[in-house]
Design a protein around this motif. Sequence first.
Motif, PDB file in Angstrom:
ATOM      1  N   PHE A  56      99.752  24.593  64.591  1.00  0.00           N
ATOM      2  CA  PHE A  56      98.899  23.385  64.659  1.00  0.00           C
ATOM      3  C   PHE A  56      99.792  22.555  66.055  1.00  0.00           C
ATOM      4  CE2 PHE A  56      98.137  18.660  64.212  1.00  0.00           C
ATOM      5  CZ  PHE A  56      96.956  18.729  63.888  1.00  0.00           C
ATOM      6  N   ARG A  57     100.977  22.686  65.791  1.00  0.00           N
ATOM      7  CA  ARG A  57     101.832  21.728  66.905  1.00  0.00           C
ATOM      8  C   ARG A  57     101.795  22.370  68.266  1.00  0.00           C
ATOM      9  NH1 ARG A  57     107.356  21.382  63.160  1.00  0.00           N
ATOM     10  NH2 ARG A  57     107.046  19.405  62.342  1.00  0.00           N
ATOM     11  N   ARG A  58     101.471  23.665  68.371  1.00  0.00           N
ATOM     12  CA  ARG A  58     101.218  24.201  69.712  1.00  0.00           C
ATOM     13  C   ARG A  58     100.130  23.864  70.107  1.00  0.00           C
ATOM     14  NH1 ARG A  58     104.192  28.647  67.360  1.00  0.00           N
ATOM     15  NH2 ARG A  58     102.512  29.655  66.182  1.00  0.00           N
ATOM     16  N   ASN A  59      98.797  23.785  69.435  1.00  0.00           N
ATOM     17  CA  ASN A  59      97.676  23.483  70.000  1.00  0.00           C
ATOM     18  C   ASN A  59      96.593  22.616  68.976  1.00  0.00           C
ATOM     19  OD1 ASN A  59      95.261  23.367  71.399  1.00  0.00           O
ATOM     20  ND2 ASN A  59      94.877  25.515  71.389  1.00  0.00           N
ATOM     21  N   ARG A  64      89.339  25.503  65.648  1.00  0.00           N
ATOM     22  CA  ARG A  64      89.347  25.574  63.970  1.00  0.00           C
ATOM     23  C   ARG A  64      89.585  24.459  63.589  1.00  0.00           C
ATOM     24  NH1 ARG A  64      95.024  29.343  62.832  1.00  0.00           N
ATOM     25  NH2 ARG A  64      96.171  28.429  64.410  1.00  0.00           N
ATOM     26  N   TYR A  65      90.510  23.379  64.238  1.00  0.00           N
ATOM     27  CA  TYR A  65      90.720  22.015  63.591  1.00  0.00           C
ATOM     28  C   TYR A  65      89.595  21.318  63.578  1.00  0.00           C
ATOM     29  CZ  TYR A  65      95.377  24.382  63.955  1.00  0.00           C
ATOM     30  OH  TYR A  65      96.457  25.108  63.791  1.00  0.00           O
ATOM     31  N   HIS A  66      88.660  21.333  64.446  1.00  0.00           N
ATOM     32  CA  HIS A  66      87.432  20.536  64.385  1.00  0.00           C
ATOM     33  C   HIS A  66      86.557  20.536  63.042  1.00  0.00           C
ATOM     34  CE1 HIS A  66      87.674  20.967  69.212  1.00  0.00           C
ATOM     35  NE2 HIS A  66      88.574  20.302  68.528  1.00  0.00           N
ATOM     36  N   GLY A  67      86.342  19.211  62.614  1.00  0.00           N
ATOM     37  CA  GLY A  67      85.263  19.290  61.498  1.00  0.00           C
ATOM     38  C   GLY A  67      86.287  19.506  60.168  1.00  0.00           C
ATOM     39  N   VAL A  68      87.583  19.795  60.085  1.00  0.00           N
ATOM     40  CA  VAL A  68      88.326  20.043  58.799  1.00  0.00           C
ATOM     41  C   VAL A  68      88.300  18.898  57.821  1.00  0.00           C
ATOM     42  CG1 VAL A  68      89.510  22.095  59.949  1.00  0.00           C
ATOM     43  CG2 VAL A  68      90.498  19.718  60.097  1.00  0.00           C
ATOM     44  N   VAL A  69      88.250  17.683  58.606  1.00  0.00           N
ATOM     45  CA  VAL A  69      88.474  16.574  57.538  1.00  0.00           C
ATOM     46  C   VAL A  69      87.290  16.378  56.671  1.00  0.00           C
ATOM     47  CG1 VAL A  69      88.515  13.872  57.649  1.00  0.00           C
ATOM     48  CG2 VAL A  69      89.893  15.237  59.146  1.00  0.00           C
TER      49      VAL A  69
END
Length: 314
Positions: A56-59, A64-69
């Motif tokens: 996660f820190r790298r990018n 893939r982190y969009h919409g995870v909330v």
Amino acid sequence: MRQIGTLQTQTQADRFTAFLVTQDISAVAEPDTDWWTIWVRDEDQVAVARDALDEFRRNPDDARYHGVVREASAVLQAQAKRRDLARKNVIPVGGGRWQQSGLRATPLTAAVIALCVVLFVLSGFGRNDRSAAMRSLGFCDARHAQRADWDPSRTQDRLIDIRRGQWWRLVTPIFLHADVLHLLFNMIMFHIFARAIEMRQGAARLGVLMLLIALPSNAAQGLAPATWGTLSGGPFFLGMSGVVYGLMGYLWMKTVYHPGSGLFVNAGTVVFLLGWMTIGFTGVLGDSLQMANLAHGGGLLAGMIWGYVSSPRT
């Protein structure tokens, strides 16, 4: 709970912990002086979570982190619903019906067992066909067999008393038993199954279910031809076993198709009773043990049908 690292902003912390939740890793983010600390609840998931944090820190803006909330929120809501459902399906040991005596908690189950025991005594421990209990509650009065013009192979003769308006005979053979072992086995199994249903669904539901099982079970045994080998029928049968198989079938379907109902039957119990029924169907015991096989099969089928149709479709 173990700390696995930190992130600079709340947005990043919320997004990453949400991502972990979608991966079935329970995590929380707590604010510190200049950063947000990430904590993982399960010790066994720490290594996986740390690797995920490095990625996660790298990018942090990876797709893939969009919409995870939003996805994590749905996961948490589903988990909360399951917990609420589980709480509703647990009868607290310290209160409710479990706190009551057996008679008060399951009055119908207790009353049926008591009735069967009383009728067993009144019928001469199942041996006196001329007793009032046997004559009045069997599928038909056994004294008809002594008449020269009565033929048990004829349906109208088997139904002679029922056709005279004694409709209770379609149900009441379930309360009669032939010997001590017959009574003991049926009452033990009936108590296990009936009590579970009455505790969860109440006496009225159990009573209706017993009727819906007893009617086809008794009809199958009482009206089937006497020439079907191990599946032969006849008017002189008795016992709760057809209802027992039906209640087991009902619980079986609830276990499979409606686990949220709180009704459950152990797989070993199902295998045992199905095995016993199979022994009856095969006739391997010969005449040493007379079994009402059609009552067993008819009761099982009826119970399974009602258990299935009363379960929610998914």
